[in-house]
Design a protein around this motif. Structure first.
Motif, PDB file in Angstrom:
ATOM      1  N   ASN A 177      11.375   5.986 -18.548  1.00 44.85           N
ATOM      2  CA  ASN A 177      11.387   6.266 -17.100  1.00 44.85           C
ATOM      3  C   ASN A 177      10.704   5.144 -16.325  1.00 44.85           C
ATOM      4  N   GLN A 178       9.612   4.617 -16.897  1.00 40.10           N
ATOM      5  CA  GLN A 178       8.920   3.509 -16.244  1.00 40.10           C
ATOM      6  C   GLN A 178       9.808   2.270 -16.170  1.00 40.10           C
ATOM      7  N   SER A 219      12.489   2.818 -13.562  1.00 37.23           N
ATOM      8  CA  SER A 219      11.900   2.696 -12.218  1.00 37.23           C
ATOM      9  C   SER A 219      11.636   1.229 -11.884  1.00 37.23           C
ATOM     10  N   THR A 233      14.901  -0.391 -10.964  1.00 39.63           N
ATOM     11  CA  THR A 233      15.313   0.016  -9.614  1.00 39.63           C
ATOM     12  C   THR A 233      14.476  -0.692  -8.562  1.00 39.63           C
TER      13      THR A 233
END
Length: 366
Positions: free
Chosen positions: A302-303, A306, A309
Motif C-alpha cells: 500500500n505504501q 501510494s 500515485t
C-alpha cells in the motif's frame, strides 16, 4: 589462396587489448554465451546448423560439408560475405571464430579471402579453446592474488566506494545486478557463460596486483553464480566493514532504487517508463512477501502504491522514503546482523568511506 590462413594463439593479447571479434556460430550458440567485444555474424542459421549436424551424424563429414554449401549459396552467401567484409573494414585488427576453430571458421576465412584478399585471422581452437583459457586463468589468478572483501549494511554505499578503487572486481557490475530482491536493472543479466568470460578478462587485466577488492556477495548475484574458486577464496578473506548512518543509507538507497531506476526506465522507454518502474517495485516487493509476512507485505505494498500515485500527482519521490527506511531497518538489517555474526573473526577494519579508503591506501591498494 595461401595453403593456410592465419590463426591466433596468443589469447592473452587478444583479451587485454579488447580485440573485436565476430562469431560464426549459429545464433542459438551465441545466445548461450559469447565473449566481450564480439558480434554474431553466423555462417549458418539455427535451422541450417541443425540440418548439417544431422547429416554429419548420419552420412559423415563430406556429405555434411556438401549440404552446408548447398544451403548457403547465392544471395544468402553474398549477404554473409558482405557483412563479414564490412566488419573487417571497421575492425581490421580483429579476429573470427567458430566453436572449435574448424570448418565453419575455415570456410568463413576462405570466402573472405576470395572476396577481399584479406587474410583475416581465426582463433586456433575457436570458442572452446578461448573459453577453456579463461576458466583456467580465473582459477590460476585467484590462487595467487589476495582478495579483500568490502561488507556493510544494505545502502551503506559499497558500490560507490568500489568506484573509487582501481584494484577491484565489480561482481555486481559484471552481473548487471545489485545482488538483492530489488537488484534488477532495466536490462537483462548476462548468461552464466558471458558473466564468467567477462569476469575472467577483468581478472587477467588486473592480475599484476597482489590484492584485489571484492564486494561481499552470496553464492549468486541475481541469476548468475560466482565461480567456486572466487567464492571459496573471498569467503575466507579479510573483511572491511563500511559504516554509514541510517540517513546516509536511506539517501543512497533512494538514489539507487528510486530516482536512478525511474530515470533509467524513462530513458529506455519514455511511453511505458513509469509503468515499468511501478512493476519493478511491485514485483521486487512480491519476491520477499514470504519473508515479510502477509500483514507487513500488505502494508508495504500500500505504501508503494501510494508513493507511485504521489509521484504521478506531484512529481516527487517523497512517498518512497518510509518504504525505503522500513526495508532497510526492519527487513535487511536483521538479516545482515545475523550473517555478520558468522564473519566477525574475519573483520580487519571498520570505518566510514573516507576511513576505509585511507586504510586501503595503507595496504598499497589504490
Amino acid at each position: 589462396m595461401p595453403k593456410s590462413l592465419t590463426q591466433i594463439e596468443d589469447f592473452y593479447s587478444l583479451v587485454v587489448n579488447n580485440t573485436p571479434m565476430f562469431d560464426t556460430r549459429a545464433p542459438i550458440e551465441f545466445a548461450q554465451g559469447a565473449f566481450p567485444h564480439t558480434h554474431s555474424l553466423p555462417l549458418m542459421s539455427d535451422k541450417e546448423r541443425e540440418l548439417v549436424g544431422t547429416c554429419y551424424k548420419n552420412k559423415g563429414q563430406d556429405k555434411a560439408i556438401e549440404l552446408g554449401h548447398d544451403l548457403v549459396q547465392g544471395q544468402s552467401k553474398q549477404a554473409k560475405i558482405d557483412a563479414w567484409v564490412d566488419f573487417i573494414q571497421k575492425h581490421p585488427n580483429g579476429a573470427l571464430y567458430c566453436f572449435r576453430g574448424g570448418l565453419r571458421s575455415q570456410i568463413t576465412q576462405q570466402w573472405i579471402y576470395k572476396a577481399s584478399g584479406v587474410d583475416y585471422p581465426r582463433l586456433k581452437g575457436g570458442y572452446k579453446a578461448l573459453r577453456r583459457y579463461l576458466i583456467d586463468e580465473t582459477e590460476r589468478i585467484m590462487a595467487h592474488i589476495t582478495p579483500i572483501v568490502i561488507g556493510g549494511q544494505t545502502g551503506c554505499g559499497k558500490t560507490l566506494l568500489l568506484d573509487h578503487i582501481q584494484q577491484m572486481i565489480d561482481l555486481e557490475g559484471l552481473a548487471n545486478h545489485r545482488g538483492s530482491a530489488f537488484g534488477n536493472t532495466t536490462t537483462a543479466q548476462p548468461t552464466q557463460i558471458a558473466f564468467e568470460n567477462e569476469l575472467a578478462i577483468e581478472l587477467i587485466k588486473k592480475q599484476n596486483h597482489t590484492h584485489l577488492v571484492f564486494e561481499d556477495e552470496g553464492a549468486n548475484v541475481g541469476t548468475v553464480h560466482i565461480p567456486d574458486c572466487i567464492k571459496n577464496k573471498t569467503s575466507q578473506a579479510d573483511l572491511i566493514l563500511l559504516n554509514a548512518t541510517t540517513d546516509e543509507r536511506i539517501q543512497v538507497s533512494m538514489d539507487a532504487y528510486v530516482t536512478n531506476m525511474y530515470q533509467n526506465f524513462m530513458h529506455q522507454d519514455q511511453q511505458n517508463g513509469f509503468n515499468n518502474f511501478a512493476n519493478y517495485w511491485l514485483k521486487s516487493l512480491e519476491k520477499i512477501q514470504k519473508r515479510l509476512g502477509l500483514e507487513r507485505y500488505k502494508i508495504m505494498k500500500n505504501q508503494v502504491e501510494s508513493a507511485l500515485t504521489m509521484h504521478q500527482n506531484t512529481n516527487t519521490f517523497e512517498g518512497f522514503l518510509p518504504v525505503v527506511e522500513s526495508l532497510l531497518v526492519d527487513y535487511y538489517d536483521p538479516m545482515y546482523n545475523y550473517q555478520i555474526q558468522k564473519k566477525l573473526d574475519r573483520v580487519a577494519f571498520k570505518g566510514s568511506a573516507s576511513e576505509v579508503i585511507e586504510y586501503l591506501y595503507s595496504l598499497s591498494i589504490s
